[in-house]
Design a protein around this motif. Structure first.
Motif, PDB file in Angstrom:
ATOM      1  N   ALA A  65       1.470  -1.645  -0.110  1.00 33.82           N
ATOM      2  CA  ALA A  65      -0.022  -0.028  -0.096  1.00 33.82           C
ATOM      3  C   ALA A  65       1.129   1.469  -0.084  1.00 33.82           C
ATOM      4  O   ALA A  65       0.397   2.221  -0.323  1.00 33.82           O
ATOM      5  CB  ALA A  65      -0.651   0.112   1.396  1.00 33.82           C
ATOM      6  N   LEU A  66       2.121   1.109   0.663  1.00 30.76           N
ATOM      7  CA  LEU A  66       2.413   2.283   0.883  1.00 30.76           C
ATOM      8  C   LEU A  66       3.403   2.411  -0.424  1.00 30.76           C
ATOM      9  O   LEU A  66       3.540   3.586  -0.877  1.00 30.76           O
ATOM     10  CB  LEU A  66       4.245   2.523   2.093  1.00 30.76           C
ATOM     11  CG  LEU A  66       2.897   2.504   2.779  1.00 30.76           C
ATOM     12  CD1 LEU A  66       4.869   1.334   4.355  1.00 30.76           C
ATOM     13  CD2 LEU A  66       2.685   4.167   3.443  1.00 30.76           C
ATOM     14  N   GLU A  67       3.830   1.531  -1.517  1.00 30.12           N
ATOM     15  CA  GLU A  67       4.472   1.842  -2.560  1.00 30.12           C
ATOM     16  C   GLU A  67       3.872   2.396  -3.982  1.00 30.12           C
ATOM     17  O   GLU A  67       3.504   3.282  -4.468  1.00 30.12           O
ATOM     18  CB  GLU A  67       5.132  -0.066  -3.223  1.00 30.12           C
ATOM     19  CG  GLU A  67       6.327  -0.756  -2.074  1.00 30.12           C
ATOM     20  CD  GLU A  67       6.737  -1.370  -2.827  1.00 30.12           C
ATOM     21  OE1 GLU A  67       5.308  -2.817  -2.950  1.00 30.12           O
ATOM     22  OE2 GLU A  67       6.933  -1.932  -2.239  1.00 30.12           O
ATOM     23  N   LEU A  68       1.960   2.093  -3.673  1.00 31.25           N
ATOM     24  CA  LEU A  68       1.090   2.387  -4.473  1.00 31.25           C
ATOM     25  C   LEU A  68       0.527   3.442  -4.166  1.00 31.25           C
ATOM     26  O   LEU A  68       0.179   4.347  -5.048  1.00 31.25           O
ATOM     27  CB  LEU A  68      -0.063   1.753  -4.262  1.00 31.25           C
ATOM     28  CG  LEU A  68      -0.346  -0.142  -4.500  1.00 31.25           C
ATOM     29  CD1 LEU A  68      -1.251  -0.793  -4.383  1.00 31.25           C
ATOM     30  CD2 LEU A  68      -0.056  -0.090  -6.063  1.00 31.25           C
ATOM     31  N   CYS A  69       0.803   4.558  -2.620  1.00 37.42           N
ATOM     32  CA  CYS A  69       0.821   5.279  -2.638  1.00 37.42           C
ATOM     33  C   CYS A  69       1.885   6.278  -2.712  1.00 37.42           C
ATOM     34  O   CYS A  69       1.922   7.050  -1.505  1.00 37.42           O
ATOM     35  CB  CYS A  69      -0.247   5.713  -1.567  1.00 37.42           C
ATOM     36  SG  CYS A  69      -1.670   4.592  -1.512  1.00 37.42           S
ATOM     37  N   ALA A  70       3.132   6.037  -3.092  1.00 36.20           N
ATOM     38  CA  ALA A  70       3.820   6.859  -2.867  1.00 36.20           C
ATOM     39  C   ALA A  70       4.215   8.032  -3.086  1.00 36.20           C
ATOM     40  O   ALA A  70       5.040   8.764  -2.533  1.00 36.20           O
ATOM     41  CB  ALA A  70       5.466   6.161  -4.132  1.00 36.20           C
ATOM     42  N   ASP A  71       3.334   8.339  -4.023  1.00 37.19           N
ATOM     43  CA  ASP A  71       3.455   9.797  -4.608  1.00 37.19           C
ATOM     44  C   ASP A  71       2.600  10.523  -3.541  1.00 37.19           C
ATOM     45  O   ASP A  71       2.920  11.458  -3.261  1.00 37.19           O
ATOM     46  CB  ASP A  71       2.893  10.565  -5.692  1.00 37.19           C
ATOM     47  CG  ASP A  71       1.279   9.571  -5.823  1.00 37.19           C
ATOM     48  OD1 ASP A  71       0.512   8.714  -4.735  1.00 37.19           O
ATOM     49  OD2 ASP A  71       0.647   9.679  -6.511  1.00 37.19           O
ATOM     50  N   ARG A  72       1.825  10.516  -2.637  1.00 40.68           N
ATOM     51  CA  ARG A  72       1.018  10.970  -1.820  1.00 40.68           C
ATOM     52  C   ARG A  72       2.097  10.909  -0.625  1.00 40.68           C
ATOM     53  O   ARG A  72       1.775  11.437   0.285  1.00 40.68           O
ATOM     54  CB  ARG A  72      -0.243  10.092  -1.428  1.00 40.68           C
ATOM     55  CG  ARG A  72      -1.323  10.225  -2.618  1.00 40.68           C
ATOM     56  CD  ARG A  72      -2.896  10.051  -2.128  1.00 40.68           C
ATOM     57  NE  ARG A  72      -3.023  10.836  -3.228  1.00 40.68           N
ATOM     58  CZ  ARG A  72      -4.011   9.262  -4.076  1.00 40.68           C
ATOM     59  NH1 ARG A  72      -3.668   7.950  -3.848  1.00 40.68           N
ATOM     60  NH2 ARG A  72      -4.786   9.156  -4.673  1.00 40.68           N
ATOM     61  N   VAL A  73       2.726   9.733  -0.438  1.00 39.57           N
ATOM     62  CA  VAL A  73       3.552   9.675   0.966  1.00 39.57           C
ATOM     63  C   VAL A  73       4.909  10.745   0.334  1.00 39.57           C
ATOM     64  O   VAL A  73       5.886  11.951   1.622  1.00 39.57           O
ATOM     65  CB  VAL A  73       4.431   8.296   0.980  1.00 39.57           C
ATOM     66  CG1 VAL A  73       5.859   8.617   2.034  1.00 39.57           C
ATOM     67  CG2 VAL A  73       3.592   7.089   1.415  1.00 39.57           C
ATOM     68  N   GLU A  74       5.110  10.946  -0.519  1.00 35.29           N
ATOM     69  CA  GLU A  74       6.061  11.861  -0.932  1.00 35.29           C
ATOM     70  C   GLU A  74       5.676  13.502  -0.820  1.00 35.29           C
ATOM     71  O   GLU A  74       6.042  14.264  -0.620  1.00 35.29           O
ATOM     72  CB  GLU A  74       6.867  12.163  -2.626  1.00 35.29           C
ATOM     73  CG  GLU A  74       7.521  11.031  -2.684  1.00 35.29           C
ATOM     74  CD  GLU A  74       8.162  10.774  -4.341  1.00 35.29           C
ATOM     75  OE1 GLU A  74       8.142  11.544  -4.863  1.00 35.29           O
ATOM     76  OE2 GLU A  74       8.030   9.455  -4.407  1.00 35.29           O
ATOM     77  N   ALA A  75       4.268  14.132  -1.226  1.00 37.01           N
ATOM     78  CA  ALA A  75       3.773  14.956  -1.086  1.00 37.01           C
ATOM     79  C   ALA A  75       3.727  14.967   0.309  1.00 37.01           C
ATOM     80  O   ALA A  75       4.171  16.221   1.254  1.00 37.01           O
ATOM     81  CB  ALA A  75       2.380  14.630  -1.271  1.00 37.01           C
ATOM     82  N   TYR A  76       3.024  14.516   1.246  1.00 33.86           N
ATOM     83  CA  TYR A  76       3.229  14.386   2.739  1.00 33.86           C
ATOM     84  C   TYR A  76       4.200  14.955   3.537  1.00 33.86           C
ATOM     85  O   TYR A  76       4.719  15.327   3.943  1.00 33.86           O
ATOM     86  CB  TYR A  76       2.919  13.482   3.446  1.00 33.86           C
ATOM     87  CG  TYR A  76       2.180  13.219   4.803  1.00 33.86           C
ATOM     88  CD1 TYR A  76       1.030  14.898   5.262  1.00 33.86           C
ATOM     89  CD2 TYR A  76       3.040  12.939   5.215  1.00 33.86           C
ATOM     90  CE1 TYR A  76       1.372  14.941   7.136  1.00 33.86           C
ATOM     91  CE2 TYR A  76       3.087  12.447   7.308  1.00 33.86           C
ATOM     92  CZ  TYR A  76       2.244  13.875   7.582  1.00 33.86           C
ATOM     93  OH  TYR A  76       1.785  14.258   9.049  1.00 33.86           O
ATOM     94  N   ALA A  77       5.717  14.340   2.412  1.00 32.53           N
ATOM     95  CA  ALA A  77       6.864  14.648   3.737  1.00 32.53           C
ATOM     96  C   ALA A  77       7.687  15.945   3.028  1.00 32.53           C
ATOM     97  O   ALA A  77       7.830  16.363   3.603  1.00 32.53           O
ATOM     98  CB  ALA A  77       8.200  13.116   2.606  1.00 32.53           C
ATOM     99  N   GLU A  78       7.282  16.576   1.889  1.00 35.57           N
ATOM    100  CA  GLU A  78       7.322  17.572   1.709  1.00 35.57           C
ATOM    101  C   GLU A  78       6.683  18.644   2.387  1.00 35.57           C
ATOM    102  O   GLU A  78       7.382  19.639   3.067  1.00 35.57           O
ATOM    103  CB  GLU A  78       7.170  18.195  -0.156  1.00 35.57           C
ATOM    104  CG  GLU A  78       8.027  17.793  -0.897  1.00 35.57           C
ATOM    105  CD  GLU A  78       7.648  17.948  -2.401  1.00 35.57           C
ATOM    106  OE1 GLU A  78       6.578  18.868  -2.724  1.00 35.57           O
ATOM    107  OE2 GLU A  78       8.153  17.171  -2.910  1.00 35.57           O
ATOM    108  N   CYS A  79       5.452  18.651   2.941  1.00 38.24           N
ATOM    109  CA  CYS A  79       4.574  19.071   3.538  1.00 38.24           C
ATOM    110  C   CYS A  79       4.854  20.029   5.011  1.00 38.24           C
ATOM    111  O   CYS A  79       5.228  20.635   5.495  1.00 38.24           O
ATOM    112  CB  CYS A  79       3.046  18.718   3.346  1.00 38.24           C
ATOM    113  SG  CYS A  79       2.134  19.172   4.513  1.00 38.24           S
ATOM    114  N   ALA A  80       5.190  18.553   5.510  1.00 44.29           N
ATOM    115  CA  ALA A  80       5.921  17.801   6.614  1.00 44.29           C
ATOM    116  C   ALA A  80       7.238  18.421   6.781  1.00 44.29           C
ATOM    117  O   ALA A  80       7.275  18.743   8.446  1.00 44.29           O
ATOM    118  CB  ALA A  80       6.383  16.706   6.936  1.00 44.29           C
TER     119      ALA A  80
END
Length: 111
Positions: A65-80
């Motif tokens: 699931a984390l691999e499939l949502c990698a773009d959103r994980v990166e967006a959250y990391a950028e925001c954080a």
């Protein structure tokens, strides 16, 4: 330093509590049988893990699931990045999108 008259440095005998005939004295220490049971439990060999397979599958699904949502994980990391106290408030929308994506890819039995 002086001792009161008649006192010596020898240890005084301990006073044992009175008990009725046949009653066991509770010392708070395990008896031989309890020790034996504990020892047998430690020496009985490797323990079985009944949920090992289920736990492995759950971790694999989470990883996927984390691999499939990698773009959103990166967006959250950028925001954080660079935020501390304001993180939950400023990045709430991005976090909710990430959470929804992860929920979509989670197996039905985990929902």
């Amino acid at each position: 330093f002086s001792l009161p008259s008649g006192e010596s440095l020898r240890r005084r005998p301990s006073v044992t509590p009175a008990r009725s005939a046949g009653a066991a004295l509770d010392t708070g220490m395990p008896d031989a049988e309890e020790k034996s049971d504990a020892r047998d439990g430690r020496l009985s060999g490797p323990k079985s893990f009944p949920n090992r397979q289920a736990e492995f599958e759950r971790k694999q699904h989470s990883k996927r699931a984390l691999e499939l949502c990698a773009d959103r994980v990166e967006a959250y990391a950028e925001c954080a990045t660079g935020r501390t106290i304001t993180l939950p408030f400023y990045c709430r929308g991005v976090f909710n999108e990430l959470n929804e994506c992860l929920k979509q890819h989670k197996p039905a039995e985990q929902n």
